[in-house]
Design a protein around this motif. Structure first.
Motif, PDB file in Angstrom:
ATOM      1  N   ARG A 133       0.796  -1.302   0.221  1.00 12.12           N
ATOM      2  CA  ARG A 133       0.087  -0.016  -0.165  1.00 12.12           C
ATOM      3  C   ARG A 133       0.728   1.125  -0.020  1.00 12.12           C
ATOM      4  O   ARG A 133       2.076   1.112   0.480  1.00 12.12           O
TER       5      ARG A 133
ATOM      6  N   TRP B  85      -2.913   5.473   3.154  1.00 10.37           N
ATOM      7  CA  TRP B  85      -4.113   5.013   3.548  1.00 10.37           C
ATOM      8  C   TRP B  85      -5.001   5.919   4.341  1.00 10.37           C
ATOM      9  O   TRP B  85      -4.523   7.005   4.370  1.00 10.37           O
TER      10      TRP B  85
ATOM     11  N   GLU C   2      -8.984   2.663   6.781  1.00 11.45           N
ATOM     12  CA  GLU C   2      -8.148   1.704   6.397  1.00 11.45           C
ATOM     13  C   GLU C   2      -6.929   1.181   7.932  1.00 11.45           C
ATOM     14  O   GLU C   2      -6.618   0.258   8.015  1.00 11.45           O
TER      15      GLU C   2
ATOM     16  N   GLY D 256      -6.455   8.974   1.041  1.00 11.37           N
ATOM     17  CA  GLY D 256      -5.789   7.828   1.013  1.00 11.37           C
ATOM     18  C   GLY D 256      -4.391   8.159   0.345  1.00 11.37           C
ATOM     19  O   GLY D 256      -3.725   7.095   0.076  1.00 11.37           O
TER      20      GLY D 256
END
Length: 306
Positions: A55, A58, A62, A176
């Motif tokens: 990732r 976030w 999350e 994000g």
């Protein structure tokens, strides 16, 4: 202070193209360039790639899900209500505060989510903590707030995790995107707008910026790309950095320098926010009461300072 952009545009020594893009922005304010950055560091959240995956950024939702998936581990160390609240809110000012309109909007699902998540942690009087040098390697603590300012500080983080592959995910942001904070290390030099010898002053800035990069070994990554590369090469040749570690650090710096902020956009309204939030965490106000008072007080403050 004098706007240095016209000087830099004509300089053969200090060229904007020679600097990492967001690092150059450290010297900017209100559309002008008022100082030349020489060294930088960054702050971010990091954890094991085996747990975080690949990732790149976030949201708070999350982050909360990640914490919930590892109930036996601490999210960070130490962990308390206010620490987690601060971690979640670091990059959230734009989601709740509109300074131009002198408005704020805290009665939103996103802010409630932060309050609810933060309230699941220990009190600030008795924060959860693990006093064990293996805590990151053994997954008893999942994330570290890392201050990276040179090769040694980077290696220290890697060693804390037993040299396991890491993901410098960053702080949560409402959309994000990656949340890294970029800082200027030590001084930046500019020119007084009242100077009677601005060209001579600029020549000194050119000389000193170059001299500092070539002769000073203080903390901070060089802002100049060529000098940064020279530093990494020297660390590799001396054996202080393994070639693979140097490449990982080079990639991390590039990613952070292109996806970071140079300032936290919270102003003095953060003091109001924390004051009222702590009353909620301590059980002295309900969530509804805290949010209502926060909106009223921050709204008044924004109107006063507009």
């Amino acid at each position: 202070m004098e706007n240095l952009q016209p000087y830099a545009d004509q300089s053969a020594v200090i060229c904007q193209e020679d600097f990492l893009s967001n690092v150059w922005e450290l010297g900017r304010q209100d559309g002008g360039l008022y100082a030349i950055p020489m060294r930088f560091s960054f702050q971010t959240l990091v954890g094991k790639e085996a747990l975080l995956g690949e990732r790149d950024g976030w949201t708070v939702e999350e982050l909360a899900a990640f914490a919930g998936a590892h109930p036996e581990s601490l999210l960070v160390d130490p962990a308390s209500k206010s620490i987690i609240f601060s971690l979640c809110c670091t990059f959230q000012a734009e989601a709740f505060v509109d300074r131009e309109a002198a408005e704020c909007h805290f009665d939103l699902p996103g802010f409630r989510e932060i309050l609810e998540f933060s309230d699941t942690f220990a009190s600030d009087e008795e924060p959860d903590s693990v006093s064990d040098m293996w805590k990151y390697q053994e997954d008893r603590v999942l994330l570290m707030e890392a201050d990276i300012y040179d090769a040694d500080s980077y290696l220290a983080v890697c060693q804390a995790y037993g040299m396991a592959p890491l993901n410098f995910t960053g702080y949560p942001i409402w959309d994000g995107s990656p949340g890294h904070i970029l800082f200027q290390c030590n001084e930046m030099y500019g020119i007084s707008s009242r100077s009677k010898h601005k060209q001579k002053a600029w020549e000194f800035v050119e000389y000193y910026v170059q001299w500092d990069a070539e002769n000073t070994r203080i903390a901070g990554f060089p802002a100049n790309v060529r000098q940064l590369e020279q530093m990494l090469s020297e660390k590799t040749e001396s054996g202080e950095l393994e070639p693979q570690a140097a490449e990982k650090l080079r990639e991390l710096i590039g990613r952070v320098a292109e996806n970071s902020v140079t300032e936290i956009t919270w102003g003095n309204e953060a003091d109001i926010l924390y004051e009222e939030v702590m009353l909620y965490f301590n059980g002295q106000k309900s969530m509804e009461e805290a949010i209502r008072v926060i909106e009223n007080r921050v709204s008044l403050y924004l109107k006063e300072v507009r």
